[in-house]
Motif scaffolding. Structure first.
Motif, mmCIF file in Angstrom:
data_model
loop_
_atom_site.group_PDB
_atom_site.id
_atom_site.type_symbol
_atom_site.label_atom_id
_atom_site.label_comp_id
_atom_site.label_asym_id
_atom_site.label_seq_id
_atom_site.Cartn_x
_atom_site.Cartn_y
_atom_site.Cartn_z
ATOM 1 N N ASP A 1 0.822 -1.188 0.000
ATOM 2 C CA ASP A 1 0.000 0.000 0.000
ATOM 3 C C ASP A 1 0.861 1.245 0.000
ATOM 4 N N GLN A 2 0.264 2.377 -0.184
ATOM 5 C CA GLN A 2 0.997 3.631 -0.383
ATOM 6 C C GLN A 2 1.836 4.025 0.838
ATOM 7 N N VAL A 3 1.274 3.869 2.032
ATOM 8 C CA VAL A 3 2.016 4.237 3.248
ATOM 9 C C VAL A 3 3.249 3.351 3.399
ATOM 10 N N ASN A 4 3.076 2.057 3.199
ATOM 11 C CA ASN A 4 4.204 1.134 3.305
ATOM 12 C C ASN A 4 5.287 1.482 2.287
ATOM 13 N N ASN A 5 4.881 1.814 1.063
ATOM 14 C CA ASN A 5 5.850 2.185 0.030
ATOM 15 C C ASN A 5 6.668 3.406 0.421
ATOM 16 N N ILE A 6 6.040 4.355 1.077
ATOM 17 C CA ILE A 6 6.763 5.554 1.527
ATOM 18 C C ILE A 6 7.814 5.167 2.570
ATOM 19 N N TYR A 7 7.433 4.328 3.523
ATOM 20 C CA TYR A 7 8.397 3.895 4.546
ATOM 21 C C TYR A 7 9.548 3.120 3.929
ATOM 22 N N ILE A 8 9.242 2.268 2.973
ATOM 23 C CA ILE A 8 10.305 1.511 2.311
ATOM 24 C C ILE A 8 11.247 2.462 1.594
ATOM 25 N N GLU A 9 10.693 3.437 0.901
ATOM 26 C CA GLU A 9 11.514 4.372 0.131
ATOM 27 C C GLU A 9 12.339 5.290 1.028
ATOM 28 N N VAL A 10 11.732 5.789 2.107
ATOM 29 C CA VAL A 10 12.409 6.769 2.961
ATOM 30 C C VAL A 10 13.311 6.109 4.006
ATOM 31 N N LEU A 11 12.795 5.073 4.679
ATOM 32 C CA LEU A 11 13.542 4.466 5.782
ATOM 33 C C LEU A 11 14.118 3.097 5.453
ATOM 34 N N GLY A 12 13.689 2.528 4.346
ATOM 35 C CA GLY A 12 14.190 1.213 3.970
ATOM 36 C C GLY A 12 13.580 0.072 4.763
ATOM 37 N N VAL A 13 12.413 0.297 5.373
ATOM 38 C CA VAL A 13 11.746 -0.751 6.150
ATOM 39 C C VAL A 13 10.261 -0.808 5.809
ATOM 40 N N GLU A 14 9.707 -2.016 5.951
ATOM 41 C CA GLU A 14 8.258 -2.146 5.843
ATOM 42 C C GLU A 14 7.658 -1.809 7.195
ATOM 43 N N ILE A 15 6.499 -1.194 7.175
ATOM 44 C CA ILE A 15 5.866 -0.880 8.448
ATOM 45 C C ILE A 15 5.174 -2.118 8.999
ATOM 46 N N PRO A 16 5.073 -2.184 10.329
ATOM 47 C CA PRO A 16 4.374 -3.313 10.948
ATOM 48 C C PRO A 16 2.889 -3.290 10.555
ATOM 49 N N PRO A 17 2.196 -4.397 10.743
ATOM 50 C CA PRO A 17 0.757 -4.406 10.458
ATOM 51 C C PRO A 17 0.047 -3.323 11.277
ATOM 52 N N TYR A 18 -0.885 -2.651 10.650
ATOM 53 C CA TYR A 18 -1.600 -1.592 11.367
ATOM 54 C C TYR A 18 -3.113 -1.673 11.149
ATOM 55 N N ASN A 19 -3.623 -2.884 11.038
ATOM 56 C CA ASN A 19 -5.054 -3.084 10.854
ATOM 57 C C ASN A 19 -5.870 -2.505 12.008
ATOM 58 N N GLU A 20 -5.418 -2.751 13.235
ATOM 59 C CA GLU A 20 -6.158 -2.233 14.394
ATOM 60 C C GLU A 20 -6.133 -0.708 14.434
ATOM 61 N N LEU A 21 -5.030 -0.120 14.022
ATOM 62 C CA LEU A 21 -4.967 1.341 13.978
ATOM 63 C C LEU A 21 -5.913 1.878 12.909
ATOM 64 N N ASN A 22 -5.994 1.208 11.785
ATOM 65 C CA ASN A 22 -6.935 1.629 10.739
ATOM 66 C C ASN A 22 -8.373 1.565 11.229
ATOM 67 N N LYS A 23 -8.698 0.524 11.985
ATOM 68 C CA LYS A 23 -10.050 0.430 12.552
ATOM 69 C C LYS A 23 -10.321 1.623 13.462
ATOM 70 N N ALA A 24 -9.312 1.972 14.265
ATOM 71 C CA ALA A 24 -9.469 3.118 15.173
ATOM 72 C C ALA A 24 -9.622 4.417 14.394
ATOM 73 N N PHE A 25 -8.884 4.570 13.298
ATOM 74 C CA PHE A 25 -9.014 5.776 12.470
ATOM 75 C C PHE A 25 -10.424 5.882 11.906
ATOM 76 N N ARG A 26 -10.965 4.752 11.450
ATOM 77 C CA ARG A 26 -12.328 4.761 10.909
ATOM 78 C C ARG A 26 -13.346 5.115 11.988
ATOM 79 N N ARG A 27 -13.151 4.554 13.184
ATOM 80 C CA ARG A 27 -14.054 4.895 14.298
ATOM 81 C C ARG A 27 -13.966 6.380 14.611
#
Length: 75
Positions: A1-27
């Protein structure tokens, strides 16, 4: 996804799973922008209590620790 691609490009790492955070953002968006009504059916009321906030804080801390560990390892 776009956020993960940014982290890979800028920091050279994949971000951890953030499904629960996405649920919280939607709430949060339902509460703040939709008068607490669900974005799915516009009928279900979205709410949050103190326990929900504590659980979210723990999710955020876990996510950030894992992200920090990944960044440290990649250096």
């Amino acid at each position: 996804d776009q956020v993960n691609n940014i982290y890979i490009e800028v920091l050279g790492v994949e971000i951890p799973p953030y499904n629960e955070l996405n649920k919280a953002f939607r709430r949060r968006n339902n509460i703040v922008h939709r008068y607490s009504l669900s974005n799915l059916d516009r009928i279900t009321i979205t709410n949050a209590n103190a326990n929900d906030i504590r659980e979210l804080a723990m999710e955020i801390e876990t996510f950030l620790r894992e992200l920090e560990d990944r960044v440290k390892i990649s250096k």
